[in-house]
Design a protein around this motif. Sequence first.
Motif, PDB file in Angstrom:
ATOM      1  N   HIS A  85       0.837  -1.190   0.000  1.00 28.31           N
ATOM      2  CA  HIS A  85       0.000   0.000   0.000  1.00 28.31           C
ATOM      3  C   HIS A  85       0.880   1.252   0.000  1.00 28.31           C
ATOM      4  O   HIS A  85       1.867   1.332   0.735  1.00 28.31           O
ATOM      5  N   PHE A  86       0.497   2.220  -0.829  1.00 30.89           N
ATOM      6  CA  PHE A  86       1.220   3.491  -0.903  1.00 30.89           C
ATOM      7  C   PHE A  86       0.213   4.640  -0.812  1.00 30.89           C
ATOM      8  O   PHE A  86      -0.950   4.484  -1.198  1.00 30.89           O
ATOM      9  N   ASP A  87       0.678   5.787  -0.305  1.00 36.51           N
ATOM     10  CA  ASP A  87      -0.252   6.918  -0.171  1.00 36.51           C
ATOM     11  C   ASP A  87       0.286   8.235  -0.726  1.00 36.51           C
ATOM     12  O   ASP A  87      -0.364   9.259  -0.659  1.00 36.51           O
ATOM     13  N   LYS A  88       1.507   8.201  -1.298  1.00 40.29           N
ATOM     14  CA  LYS A  88       2.099   9.396  -1.886  1.00 40.29           C
ATOM     15  C   LYS A  88       2.606   9.084  -3.287  1.00 40.29           C
ATOM     16  O   LYS A  88       2.936   7.929  -3.607  1.00 40.29           O
ATOM     17  N   CYS A  89       2.693  10.116  -4.114  1.00 34.34           N
ATOM     18  CA  CYS A  89       3.142   9.908  -5.492  1.00 34.34           C
ATOM     19  C   CYS A  89       3.942  11.105  -5.992  1.00 34.34           C
ATOM     20  O   CYS A  89       3.559  12.260  -5.764  1.00 34.34           O
TER      21      CYS A  89
ATOM     22  N   ASP B  67      -1.005  13.424  -2.771  1.00 31.02           N
ATOM     23  CA  ASP B  67      -1.784  12.438  -2.029  1.00 31.02           C
ATOM     24  C   ASP B  67      -2.467  11.500  -3.020  1.00 31.02           C
ATOM     25  O   ASP B  67      -3.335  11.921  -3.787  1.00 31.02           O
ATOM     26  N   GLU B  68      -2.072  10.261  -3.022  1.00 26.88           N
ATOM     27  CA  GLU B  68      -2.655   9.299  -3.967  1.00 26.88           C
ATOM     28  C   GLU B  68      -2.544   7.888  -3.407  1.00 26.88           C
ATOM     29  O   GLU B  68      -1.424   7.396  -3.188  1.00 26.88           O
ATOM     30  N   LYS B  69      -3.649   7.260  -3.159  1.00 23.28           N
ATOM     31  CA  LYS B  69      -3.638   5.889  -2.646  1.00 23.28           C
ATOM     32  C   LYS B  69      -3.445   4.916  -3.804  1.00 23.28           C
ATOM     33  O   LYS B  69      -4.114   5.004  -4.827  1.00 23.28           O
ATOM     34  N   TYR B  70      -2.528   3.993  -3.606  1.00 23.45           N
ATOM     35  CA  TYR B  70      -2.178   3.042  -4.673  1.00 23.45           C
ATOM     36  C   TYR B  70      -1.837   1.703  -4.018  1.00 23.45           C
ATOM     37  O   TYR B  70      -1.065   1.654  -3.054  1.00 23.45           O
TER      38      TYR B  70
END
Length: 238
Positions: free
Chosen positions: A39-43, A214-217
Motif C-alpha cells: 500500500h502506498f499513499d504518496k506519489c 496524495d494518492e492511494k495506490y
Amino acid sequence: MKKSILFSLSLFFVFTAVQSQIKLPKITAPGVKWESTYHFDKCNVFKVDFYAKNNELMRTLNYRTYYQSEGGDFSVKLMSDKKSQGLETVFDIKNEVAIQIWGSGEVTKPYYNAGGFKYPVGNEIKKLEISPTNETKQMLGVNCKKYTYTYKKIFGEVWITDQINLSNDFGIFRAAKMASLHNTLSVGGFVMEMTTEDAKGGKTVMKTISLKNDEKYTLNFGGVEMNTAINKINYFTF
C-alpha cells in the motif's frame, strides 16, 4: 521383474493423476520472499525527454513513483505508451527484494519477477562528481542550485535543492535509472532536474513534474505467477 515394472508404472500413473488434481506449490529461490499486498499513499511525477542532435524531440517517457509517507517500501513505474508496455519495480525494503512487472496494466497477463538485492559497499559505490556553479532557479516553489559534471564522453548539469526532505530513491535520479550508473552524487540534496549530453549532440532532459501528491495506490501479488531470481544484485541496478 515384470511385476516390479508394472508396479512402477502404476505408481507413475497414480502420481500423474494426483498431480493433475492438486496444484503443487511453485518453487521459489531461497530467501526471496515478498508481501501479498503493498500500500502506498504518496506519489511523485517525472518525465524524461530524449532529443536528437538537432534538438528534435524524439520521445518522452513518463514515470510515477509511489511511496509510503512514513517511509519504507516504494514503487517506480514507467507508464506505458505506444512503444512500450511499461515496467514497474517495487522495492520491498524489509525483505530486501525487488519485484518487477513487465506489461503492467497493458497486457492480459503481465510478467512478474522477484529478486533479492544487496546494498553496495566499498568499491561497489559509484559516486558521480559534480561541480557547483553560481546559477540558481526555482522549481516547484523551491530554490535549486546548478551543478555540472563530465563523465567519460557524457556531460551535463544537475539541479539540486536542500529544501525538500526526500530520498533520491523517490526522485528523478532513481526513476530515470541514473542510479544504475551512479549510486549517489558527490553533493547531498534532492535532484529536481538532470541533463545529459553526448559528444554526438544527443540530449536527455529529466524533470520533476510534481511531488508529494496524495494518492492511494495498492499492488496485490496474491495468486500471481511469480518468477524468482537466484542471485542477489546491486540495489541500484533495479
